[in-house]
Every structure is written in structure tokens, then in C-alpha cells.
Design an enzyme around this catalytic site. Structure first.
Site, short mmCIF file in Angstrom:
data_model
loop_
_atom_site.label_atom_id
_atom_site.label_comp_id
_atom_site.label_asym_id
_atom_site.label_seq_id
_atom_site.Cartn_x
_atom_site.Cartn_y
_atom_site.Cartn_z
N ALA A 1 16.32 -39.01 28.31
CA ALA A 1 17.58 -39.02 27.58
C ALA A 1 18.53 -40.00 28.26
O ALA A 1 18.57 -40.09 29.48
CB ALA A 1 18.19 -37.62 27.56
N ILE A 2 19.28 -40.72 27.45
CA ILE A 2 20.20 -41.74 27.99
C ILE A 2 21.58 -41.54 27.38
O ILE A 2 21.73 -41.38 26.17
CB ILE A 2 19.69 -43.16 27.68
CG1 ILE A 2 18.35 -43.41 28.38
CG2 ILE A 2 20.72 -44.21 28.07
CD1 ILE A 2 17.69 -44.72 28.02
N GLY A 3 22.57 -41.54 28.24
CA GLY A 3 23.96 -41.45 27.79
C GLY A 3 24.82 -42.25 28.75
O GLY A 3 24.71 -42.09 29.96
N GLY B 1 24.18 -42.33 32.77
CA GLY B 1 22.91 -43.02 32.88
C GLY B 1 21.76 -42.34 32.17
O GLY B 1 21.87 -42.02 30.99
N LEU B 2 20.67 -42.08 32.90
CA LEU B 2 19.47 -41.53 32.25
C LEU B 2 18.92 -40.34 33.02
O LEU B 2 19.09 -40.23 34.24
CB LEU B 2 18.41 -42.61 32.08
CG LEU B 2 17.69 -43.18 33.32
CD1 LEU B 2 16.50 -42.33 33.73
CD2 LEU B 2 17.23 -44.61 33.04
N ALA B 3 18.27 -39.46 32.28
CA ALA B 3 17.56 -38.31 32.86
C ALA B 3 16.13 -38.34 32.36
O ALA B 3 15.89 -38.43 31.15
CB ALA B 3 18.24 -37.00 32.48
N CYS C 1 20.07 -33.44 21.65
CA CYS C 1 20.64 -34.69 21.11
C CYS C 1 20.88 -34.61 19.61
O CYS C 1 21.04 -35.64 18.94
CB CYS C 1 19.75 -35.89 21.44
SG CYS C 1 19.44 -36.08 23.21
#
Length: 260
Positions: free
Chosen positions: A135-137, A148-150, A166
Site C-alpha cells: 500500500a502506498i500513501g 510512503g509505503l507499507a 483502500c
């Protein structure tokens, strides 16, 4: 021609679980420092934070409580990367930045685990089939990125059944461990053979993430020490704190060498 790589100071505590709120405040404090450095024309490096979080659910800017099937509680993440990058030195294009973060994960999955991952048109993140593994935010302020990203590595995915991740209803969340388990070889009795422990899988993924991040963003990692007692004392490491720690370390080393 000469390819100039930008330095990236890395706060690497990937085995530590840092509360989400503390990590959020940490990022914002570094962004504030970076803005001050830009005004003085002294912004000479990017920053990368790598850690894990205690279980937490987060709501994105486009999310509503309609995406929740429960009272707000806890859910696990995996490895988390927070790049604090000045896009003026890369490319001032947010779509490019999102695709670059996805590229980091796609390369990790392909080069390290031989997992074929992809992007899906109109959606952000990295997918294997109908499973979302990363996931990216992001947030951006004056072209400085944070958040960033997980990436789900060995994550227990059960808590995701209580939400619509999401806001996407027709897809599910996956993990590297789950994908490998689905494709793992079997012995003569048909029993799946798993060769890596959870800790080994996290270690391997972490190493690959750092390597591919450097390649995609053309940066050179400079690992910075973090006194973990600072978190227990409610103090957040900053760029200034880190420079002081580095100078003290060098002074101590010089003192030891001179005493020999």
C-alpha cells in the site's frame, strides 16, 4: 558521462515497532528541518526511515467509515518505508514518484522472490493477481515528500477482513509469505516445504528494499545511528540530533586512535 548520486540519510530500525503517531510526528519534524535547509540552500541529502508499526488502522483522505465493518481498532502492517525526498532533485511529478515507489516493490518481488507483480490501472499499489501486497500513501509539501509505503511480508491478514482496504471491494490483501506459500514446492507426501522463517523473510525483504530503492532513486545510503532510548523518553531523532551524534562518534573514535 558522470552520474551524480544524491546522498540519502537512512534511519534504519526495521526490526523495531514504532507507534504510528510518533513516526508521523518524526516525519513532520524532519520535513520542517528540510524546509529550513532549503531556504539556506543547504539541502544536500534525502532521508529514508525504515521501521515497523504497532497494529493500527489508518483512514486515507478519501476514506469514510463506510469502509469499516467494525469499531475502529487495530490491524497489522509489515515493513514500512518513509522516504523524505526533495523532488526538485529527482522529478517534480507526483505521478512519477508514485510509480517509482511501486517500481521499488515490483523489483523486490521479482529479483528476490521471483514473484511477478504488477500495477493496476487507476489504482495505487503493487499487486500479485488480485492480491495487494504493498500500500502506498504520500504527502507532499513544497516538493518534499513524506509518508510512503507499507509492504506485507509475514503479516497476519485476518484483521483486514474487518475493513474494506483502500476502499476497494473486489480485491483482497496479500503478503509475500502467503504468495510464496501458495507457490512453494511440495515433498513426496504433498506437504508444503517452507525454507524461511518469518524473521529470515523480513530480513531478506528489508535488504532488497534498500537495494532497489537506491537503484530506482539513484541515491547512496548513509546509515545513521539512532539511540532507541530517545523514543522511550518521548524524544524524536532529528537531522540536527543525528549530526551531533555523528560528530560525537567521530570525536570518540579519533580520541581512541590517538590514545593508541
Amino acid at each position: 558521462y558522470w552520474l551524480i548520486t544524491r546522498r540519502c540519510d537512512c534511519f534504519d530500525i526495521y526490526k523495531e515497532k514504532v507507534p504510528y503517531a510518533e513516526a508521523w510526528s518524526w516525519q513532520k519534524s524532519i520535513v520542517k528541518e528540510r524546509k529550513a535547509l532549503i531556504e539556506q540552500d543547504e539541502d544536500c541529502s534525502d532521508t529514508l526511515i525504515i521501521l515497523q508499526h504497532h497494529p493500527v488502522y489508518t483512514l486515507g483522505t478519501a476514506s469514510t467509515e463506510k469502509n469499516l465493518n467494525f469499531d475502529i481498532s487495530d490491524a497489522p502492517y509489515g515493513l514500512v518505508m518513509y522516504p523524505i525526498v526533495n523532488l526538485r532533485y529527482h522529478k517534480m511529478d507526483l505521478h512519477w514518484y508514485l510509480r517509482a515507489l511501486e517500481e521499488v516493490v515490483i523489483r523486490v518481488l521479482s529479483n528476490t522472490f521471483s514473484i511477478k507483480a504488477c500495477r493496476l490501472e487507476g489504482l495505487t499499489g503493487v499487486w500479485v493477481g488480485d492480491q495487494k501486497l504493498a500500500a502506498i500513501g504520500i504527502r507532499v509539501s513544497q516538493w518534499i515528500t513524506y509518508h510512503g509505503l507499507a509492504l506485507n511480508v509475514t503479516t497476519d491478514l485476518t484483521p483486514f477482513q474487518g475493513i474494506i482496504p483502500c476502499g476497494i471491494r473486489d480485491r483482497r490483501v496479500g503478503s509475500i509469505k502467503g504468495v510464496l506459500r501458495d507457490h512453494v514446492s511440495c515433498d513426496e507426501h504433498g506437504k508444503a516445504k517452507m525454507h524461511l522463517s518469518d524473521e529470515q523473510l523480513v530480513d531478506i525483504t528489508h535488504k532488497s528494499l534498500v537495494k532497489e530503492f537506491c537503484k530506482v532513486f539513484q541515491v547512496e545510503i548513509c546509515h545513521r545511528p539512532i539511540p532507541m532510548q530517545m523514543f522511550s523518553q518521548g524524544k524524536l531523532p532529528t537531522l540536527a540530533t543525528n549530526e551531533k551524534t555523528s560528530r560525537e562518534g567521530l570525536a570518540s573514535l579519533e580520541l581512541k586512535n590517538n590514545s593508541k
